[in-house]
Design a protein around this motif. Structure first.
Motif, PDB file in Angstrom:
ATOM      1  N   SER B 195       0.805  -1.221   0.000  1.00 45.45           N
ATOM      2  CA  SER B 195       0.000   0.000   0.000  1.00 45.45           C
ATOM      3  C   SER B 195       0.837   1.270   0.000  1.00 45.45           C
ATOM      4  N   LEU B 196       0.261   2.325  -0.582  1.00 49.66           N
ATOM      5  CA  LEU B 196       0.886   3.646  -0.515  1.00 49.66           C
ATOM      6  C   LEU B 196       0.279   4.478   0.613  1.00 49.66           C
ATOM      7  N   GLU B 197      -0.729   3.934   1.283  1.00 47.50           N
ATOM      8  CA  GLU B 197      -1.393   4.668   2.370  1.00 47.50           C
ATOM      9  C   GLU B 197      -0.407   4.897   3.526  1.00 47.50           C
ATOM     10  N   PRO B 198      -0.339   6.098   4.077  1.00 45.31           N
ATOM     11  CA  PRO B 198       0.464   6.283   5.292  1.00 45.31           C
ATOM     12  C   PRO B 198      -0.180   5.512   6.445  1.00 45.31           C
ATOM     13  N   LEU B 199       0.640   4.876   7.273  1.00 45.56           N
ATOM     14  CA  LEU B 199       0.102   4.080   8.381  1.00 45.56           C
ATOM     15  C   LEU B 199       0.134   4.874   9.684  1.00 45.56           C
ATOM     16  N   VAL B 200       1.274   5.506   9.940  1.00 48.03           N
ATOM     17  CA  VAL B 200       1.401   6.335  11.148  1.00 48.03           C
ATOM     18  C   VAL B 200       2.007   7.668  10.735  1.00 48.03           C
ATOM     19  N   GLU B 201       1.880   8.657  11.602  1.00 51.08           N
ATOM     20  CA  GLU B 201       2.425   9.974  11.280  1.00 51.08           C
ATOM     21  C   GLU B 201       3.955   9.943  11.337  1.00 51.08           C
ATOM     22  N   THR B 202       4.583  10.847  10.575  1.00 54.70           N
ATOM     23  CA  THR B 202       6.052  10.802  10.480  1.00 54.70           C
ATOM     24  C   THR B 202       6.738  11.197  11.783  1.00 54.70           C
ATOM     25  N   ASN B 203       6.034  11.895  12.682  1.00 52.28           N
ATOM     26  CA  ASN B 203       6.648  12.235  13.975  1.00 52.28           C
ATOM     27  C   ASN B 203       6.355  11.193  15.054  1.00 52.28           C
ATOM     28  N   ASP B 204       5.729  10.083  14.647  1.00 53.27           N
ATOM     29  CA  ASP B 204       5.373   9.022  15.592  1.00 53.27           C
ATOM     30  C   ASP B 204       6.605   8.139  15.817  1.00 53.27           C
ATOM     31  N   PRO B 205       6.944   7.826  17.074  1.00 55.53           N
ATOM     32  CA  PRO B 205       8.083   6.935  17.333  1.00 55.53           C
ATOM     33  C   PRO B 205       7.969   5.594  16.590  1.00 55.53           C
ATOM     34  N   VAL B 206       6.746   5.178  16.292  1.00 59.83           N
ATOM     35  CA  VAL B 206       6.560   3.913  15.573  1.00 59.83           C
ATOM     36  C   VAL B 206       7.123   4.031  14.153  1.00 59.83           C
ATOM     37  N   ASP B 207       7.029   5.214  13.558  1.00 57.47           N
ATOM     38  CA  ASP B 207       7.567   5.433  12.211  1.00 57.47           C
ATOM     39  C   ASP B 207       9.093   5.294  12.222  1.00 57.47           C
ATOM     40  N   GLU B 208       9.709   5.910  13.202  1.00 56.19           N
ATOM     41  CA  GLU B 208      11.166   5.831  13.335  1.00 56.19           C
ATOM     42  C   GLU B 208      11.609   4.388  13.570  1.00 56.19           C
ATOM     43  N   TRP B 209      10.894   3.693  14.419  1.00 59.95           N
ATOM     44  CA  TRP B 209      11.177   2.272  14.702  1.00 59.95           C
ATOM     45  C   TRP B 209      11.044   1.444  13.422  1.00 59.95           C
ATOM     46  N   PHE B 210       9.978   1.699  12.642  1.00 56.61           N
ATOM     47  CA  PHE B 210       9.761   0.909  11.424  1.00 56.61           C
ATOM     48  C   PHE B 210      10.926   1.097  10.454  1.00 56.61           C
ATOM     49  N   LYS B 211      11.385   2.348  10.334  1.00 61.17           N
ATOM     50  CA  LYS B 211      12.523   2.603   9.427  1.00 61.17           C
ATOM     51  C   LYS B 211      13.772   1.863   9.911  1.00 61.17           C
ATOM     52  N   GLN B 212      13.965   1.836  11.224  1.00 61.71           N
ATOM     53  CA  GLN B 212      15.109   1.085  11.761  1.00 61.71           C
ATOM     54  C   GLN B 212      14.966  -0.402  11.465  1.00 61.71           C
ATOM     55  N   MET B 213      13.740  -0.893  11.581  1.00 60.55           N
ATOM     56  CA  MET B 213      13.501  -2.327  11.330  1.00 60.55           C
ATOM     57  C   MET B 213      13.782  -2.695   9.870  1.00 60.55           C
TER      58      MET B 213
END
Lengths: 230, 230
Positions: B195-213
């Motif tokens: 999907s191209l849908e955003p899942l969480v906001e870019t300032n959400d710690p979950v976004d940062e975690w996902f990029k690390q993953m």
């Protein structure tokens, strides 16, 4: 060394219902450690000045002073490692996640069920303080927060993973209770002590688990004074 | 012994998005184990007859056949205990709770966001099967399940304890990823691949975690083919 902890009390000094204090009490019972409790009321901030803290539980162990229920559980695991409740490394991390899940998900649903019972259970001198602080936190009057039916519906949905877990083991942490069980139990006991409202249905595995939790460690929780005894 | 696992593929055979297969793939990467994947489509039930199972992942390790992603994680911990992902005793119990939390709470919210993207990503020959089985499960048409805005709102609320946990450690399981991270990551990766849908906001710690993953274990997930590459 003698352990003392400051424990929230209600309109009757024997009424003890803080979810955070119950975490500590169950941890001490799990470890089989003797302790003394000091009954404490919301406005007795001066009594906790020595700890530089304004809430309970506060635990003293000889010269050691520890505040915050989860930090106390961690302290007791570090100082008395024989029967850990949180564990370390990934066990600790996962217990910490579980604590957040309870506080973010389960406790708010319980609050909607028992808020007015809670107001009635606390000491009359504490009620204005309780109302002001909680209404500021929620941004609405306690009477608007109060919605037992919706609270029970939310609780049922939010306990879904707990219910599933209890279908495969007697306790959340396995065949004997440990940290995760005490974290959930604290919140459920909070509601059970002050309220006659049913929390979960009688055929719910969570109900069976709760009854078992009242019986563990020489029924330390089962023997507690509740609103039904006053 | 050579490890092979059957991995769901989409309309392009390189498109791999099963949340359950991602759990296994990340576990193998965590343990640094070589493996071969066999692309598999929903209707290829015959290809799994040897395992007496009708879904993926299915893993073979020499003569050993293991089905179900969580059972596979447990099998790999038992057979290759060097770098455990679930752990044992209370660690295992708490990982099992976390899996239930993800499946009961996070995955359904993600499904509302990406259901039609998912339908588009699977092989045309699988779409009727997917629609029939999922509509029977949810009791409504996929077009009614589809509600990205409400899904994102649910996801944000349900990830609250995850977000709080990530404020105190880089990964859910501590300073390095482990089982809990792979369980959440599987579901997030499922949505991210199709999907191209955003899942969480870019300032959400979950976004940062996902990029690390996406970057851990030689970017095994970051290098995966997504809908954006087709």
């Amino acid at each position: 060394m003698a352990i003392t902890f400051y424990d929230l009390c209600g309109r009757d000094e024997r009424l003890r219902f803080s979810p955070y204090c119950w975490r500590v009490l169950m941890t001490l019972a799990h470890k089989g450690m003797p302790y003394t409790t000091v009954p404490w009321r919301f406005l007795e901030k001066d009594a906790l000045a020595f700890a530089n803290y304004d809430k309970v539980p506060v635990l003293t162990d000889g010269d050691m002073v520890v505040t915050d229920s989860f930090e106390i559980m961690r302290y007791l695991d570090d100082a008395y490692p024989d029967k850990p409740v949180l564990g370390d490394c990934v066990s600790y991390q996962r217990a910490h996640f579980f604590k957040l899940y309870i506080e973010r998900s389960v406790t708010p649903a319980l609050f909607r069920i028992v808020v007015l019972d809670l107001l009635d259970a606390i000491h009359p001198g504490d009620r204005d303080y309780f109302r002001e602080t909680r209404e500021a936190r929620f941004g609405m009057r306690l009477e608007e927060v109060h919605n037992p039916e919706e609270g029970r519906s939310q609780l049922k949905q939010r306990l879904a993973p707990v219910r599933d877990q209890l279908r495969t083991s007697s306790f959340l942490d396995g065949e004997a209770p440990s940290g995760a069980d005490y974290l959930l139990f604290g919140s459920m006991m909070w509601a059970y002590v002050v309220s006659l409202e049913p929390l979960v249905e009688t055929n719910d595995p969570v109900d069976e688990w709760f009854k078992q939790m009242l019986n563990v460690h020489n029924s330390v929780a089962g023997k507690a004074i509740t609103i039904r005894d006053l």
